[in-house]
Write an enzyme that holds these catalytic residues in place. Structure first.
Site, PDB file in Angstrom:
ATOM      1  N   GLY A 171     -23.666   3.725   5.354  1.00  0.00           N
ATOM      2  CA  GLY A 171     -22.872   4.267   4.246  1.00  0.00           C
ATOM      3  C   GLY A 171     -23.549   4.019   2.916  1.00  0.00           C
ATOM      4  CE  LYS A 175      -4.494   0.951   0.533  1.00  0.00           C
ATOM      5  NZ  LYS A 175      -5.678   0.227   0.068  1.00  0.00           N
TER       6      LYS A 175
HETATM    7  P1  NAD Z   1     -17.436   6.313  -0.470  1.00  0.00           P
HETATM    8  O1  NAD Z   1     -16.618   7.473  -0.017  1.00  0.00           O
HETATM    9  O2  NAD Z   1     -17.968   6.276  -1.861  1.00  0.00           O
HETATM   10  O3  NAD Z   1     -18.687   6.114   0.503  1.00  0.00           O
HETATM   11  C1  NAD Z   1     -18.591   6.131   1.897  1.00  0.00           C
HETATM   12  C2  NAD Z   1     -19.912   6.709   2.412  1.00  0.00           C
HETATM   13  O4  NAD Z   1     -19.945   6.554   3.830  1.00  0.00           O
HETATM   14  C3  NAD Z   1     -20.095   8.201   2.113  1.00  0.00           C
HETATM   15  O5  NAD Z   1     -21.371   8.408   1.544  1.00  0.00           O
HETATM   16  C4  NAD Z   1     -19.978   8.845   3.509  1.00  0.00           C
HETATM   17  O6  NAD Z   1     -20.764  10.017   3.632  1.00  0.00           O
HETATM   18  C5  NAD Z   1     -20.502   7.733   4.389  1.00  0.00           C
HETATM   19  N1  NAD Z   1     -20.130   7.809   5.786  1.00  0.00           N
HETATM   20  C6  NAD Z   1     -18.953   8.217   6.334  1.00  0.00           C
HETATM   21  N2  NAD Z   1     -19.020   8.128   7.670  1.00  0.00           N
HETATM   22  C7  NAD Z   1     -20.251   7.639   7.980  1.00  0.00           C
HETATM   23  C8  NAD Z   1     -20.913   7.320   9.193  1.00  0.00           C
HETATM   24  N3  NAD Z   1     -20.332   7.486  10.367  1.00  0.00           N
HETATM   25  N4  NAD Z   1     -22.186   6.846   9.139  1.00  0.00           N
HETATM   26  C9  NAD Z   1     -22.795   6.659   7.949  1.00  0.00           C
HETATM   27  N5  NAD Z   1     -22.204   6.955   6.751  1.00  0.00           N
HETATM   28  C10 NAD Z   1     -20.964   7.442   6.774  1.00  0.00           C
HETATM   29  O7  NAD Z   1     -16.528   5.039  -0.155  1.00  0.00           O
HETATM   30  P2  NAD Z   1     -16.699   3.567  -0.758  1.00  0.00           P
HETATM   31  O8  NAD Z   1     -15.792   3.411  -1.913  1.00  0.00           O
HETATM   32  O9  NAD Z   1     -18.145   3.273  -0.881  1.00  0.00           O
HETATM   33  O10 NAD Z   1     -16.063   2.694   0.424  1.00  0.00           O
HETATM   34  C11 NAD Z   1     -16.811   2.377   1.597  1.00  0.00           C
HETATM   35  C12 NAD Z   1     -15.961   1.503   2.518  1.00  0.00           C
HETATM   36  O11 NAD Z   1     -15.603   0.302   1.835  1.00  0.00           O
HETATM   37  C13 NAD Z   1     -14.640   2.128   2.976  1.00  0.00           C
HETATM   38  O12 NAD Z   1     -14.355   1.665   4.284  1.00  0.00           O
HETATM   39  C14 NAD Z   1     -13.615   1.544   2.007  1.00  0.00           C
HETATM   40  O13 NAD Z   1     -12.324   1.532   2.590  1.00  0.00           O
HETATM   41  C15 NAD Z   1     -14.175   0.150   1.843  1.00  0.00           C
HETATM   42  N6  NAD Z   1     -13.755  -0.505   0.596  1.00  0.00           N
HETATM   43  C16 NAD Z   1     -14.056   0.062  -0.607  1.00  0.00           C
HETATM   44  C17 NAD Z   1     -13.684  -0.592  -1.783  1.00  0.00           C
HETATM   45  C18 NAD Z   1     -14.022  -0.014  -3.137  1.00  0.00           C
HETATM   46  O14 NAD Z   1     -13.876  -0.739  -4.120  1.00  0.00           O
HETATM   47  N7  NAD Z   1     -14.506   1.223  -3.235  1.00  0.00           N
HETATM   48  C19 NAD Z   1     -12.996  -1.816  -1.719  1.00  0.00           C
HETATM   49  C20 NAD Z   1     -12.718  -2.387  -0.469  1.00  0.00           C
HETATM   50  C21 NAD Z   1     -13.112  -1.708   0.684  1.00  0.00           C
END
Ligand code: NAD
Length: 353
Positions: free
Chosen positions: A182, A81
């Site tokens: 989320g 990473k």
């Molecule tokens: P994103 O930024 O598109 O969405 C995250 C959402 O969570 C946002 O709408 C934000 O407003 C909301 N949020 C933040 N804090 C919050 C809370 N306390 N309560 C409710 N909602 C809250 O991110 P994403 O790409 O959807 O990723 C979401 C999670 O999945 C992260 O932890 C990320 O590390 C993990 N993840 C993502 C991927 C990917 O392919 N995008 C892959 C593996 C893991």
């Protein structure tokens, strides 16, 4: 130095590269936890860290997480990473991306990058001008790639279905109540797939308008962010922040299953034990959320080997996530240990630790 080597996050990383380029102002850390299974693969986070020590902690924890995730996904990739330390105004320039690409190239393929928080497809295209060890590039004819979010969401959807069958004995999602935390890229993708199968959905986001829009779109109910973890439901699906399963978080849960995509959901080992004690079925995050890395890794390998790789191939591989989860749950029941412990032990064996 001594403090850093004493930290549990150190975990015998193979290689840590601290990059500073005076000309462009780039400061970055590239952490390679393990190349036992192949080149260390994991995205680059572009972030402003008021305390630079937090950047090192992030790089170390995230790269170890990628070792586990890639090994459990059966990918011929190790764990790595990178973090790029941005100024407080978040400035990211082409010169910085050039210098960062050069730094990756200098590692000779030991590290392969992709998008993470703060990175876009356009950033990966810029980096690809200086190194071929990059994926998450725009989709081309006959080649996977692009936004990992929908692939991650697909794997989580399959994992939730497997959990519902395993724990509740239901073969489909009709009427199953899922509470989603989320509503971003991953959460909204999971919600749409579940809604199409008749699941009953409750959702929350700190951006309340976003949750309300998604609820209207998929026919679910939006609640305040503070209410979602204690919503009585069949499945709680965390798709926002890490470390939400702390003492209070686990105590608040009123569900049979926890299965969602947020990274590092369990705050401390004892919180995983408590989940197990409460008989809540847990899908380890780095197993269920591997869809995105499966997509970009297969893209990287296909490009490197000059082979085509379609979304169908990627989805077939993502289709193996439920089998891995079922193995973990079986082993967990047989050994009397929580799923998180079983998954961690399996992952460490796979990476030769
Ligand atoms: P994103 O930024 O598109 O969405 C995250 C959402 O969570 C946002 O709408 C934000 O407003 C909301 N949020 C933040 N804090 C919050 C809370 N306390 N309560 C409710 N909602 C809250 O991110 P994403 O790409 O959807 O990723 C979401 C999670 O999945 C992260 O932890 C990320 O590390 C993990 N993840 C993502 C991927 C990917 O392919 N995008 C892959 C593996 C893991």
């Amino acid at each position: 130095m001594a403090t850093f080597l004493n930290s549990p996050d150190w975990d015998e990383h193979e290689w840590i590269e601290l990059v500073h380029d005076r000309k462009s102002g780039l400061t970055a850390i590239i952490a390679l936890h393990s190349t036992h299974c192949g080149p260390g693969a994991g995205g680059t986070r572009f972030w402003h860290y008021p305390d630079p020590a937090d950047a090192m902690t992030d790089a170390l924890r995230l790269s170890r997480g990628m070792s586990y995730k890639n090994a459990m996904a059966g990918l011929p990739m190790g764990g790595g990473k990178a973090v790029v330390l941005l100024d407080s105004d978040g400035t990211k320039t082409e010169a910085m991306l050039d210098a960062f690409g050069d730094a990756i190239e200098a590692l000779g393929g030991a590290y392969v990058t992709a998008e993470d928080v703060g990175a876009s497809e356009a950033d990966m295209v810029a980096i690809s001008k200086r190194t071929s060890h990059v994926c998450g590039l725009p989709v081309e004819q006959g080649m996977a790639g692009g936004d990992p979010g929908p692939f991650t969401a697909y794997g989580i959807y399959l994992g939730i279905k497997a959990a519902v069958e395993h724990k509740l004995g239901k073969a489909n999602m009709a009427g199953v109540h899922v509470a989603l935390q989320g509503c971003g890229s991953v959460g909204s993708g999971v919600a749409r797939l579940l809604a199409a199968e008749g699941a009953r959905l409750t959702m929350a986001d700190i951006d309340e308008a976003r949750a309300a829009r998604l609820a209207a779109d998929v026919g679910g109910k939006a609640v305040a962010a503070g209410e979602i973890m204690s919503t009585p439901c069949d499945v709680f699906s965390p798709n926002a922040l890490g470390a939400i399963l702390d003492t209070n978080g686990v105590a608040a849960l009123d569900c049979a299953i926890v299965a969602g995509g947020a990274n590092n959901q369990i705050a401390r080992p004892e919180n995983g034990v408590e989940l197990f004690r409460r008989d809540i079925l847990y899908a380890p995050d780095y197993v269920i959320n591997a869809g995105g890395i499966i997509n970009v890794s297969l893209e990287y390998l296909a490009r490197r080997d000059g082979q085509p790789c379609t979304a169908e191939t990627v989805n077939r591989r993502i289709g193996q996530i439920p089998d891995r989860l079922r193995e973990i749950w079986r082993e967990s029941a047989a050994s009397g240990q929580g799923a998180e412990v079983v998954a961690g032990e399996t992952a460490r064996k796979l990476i030769g630790r």
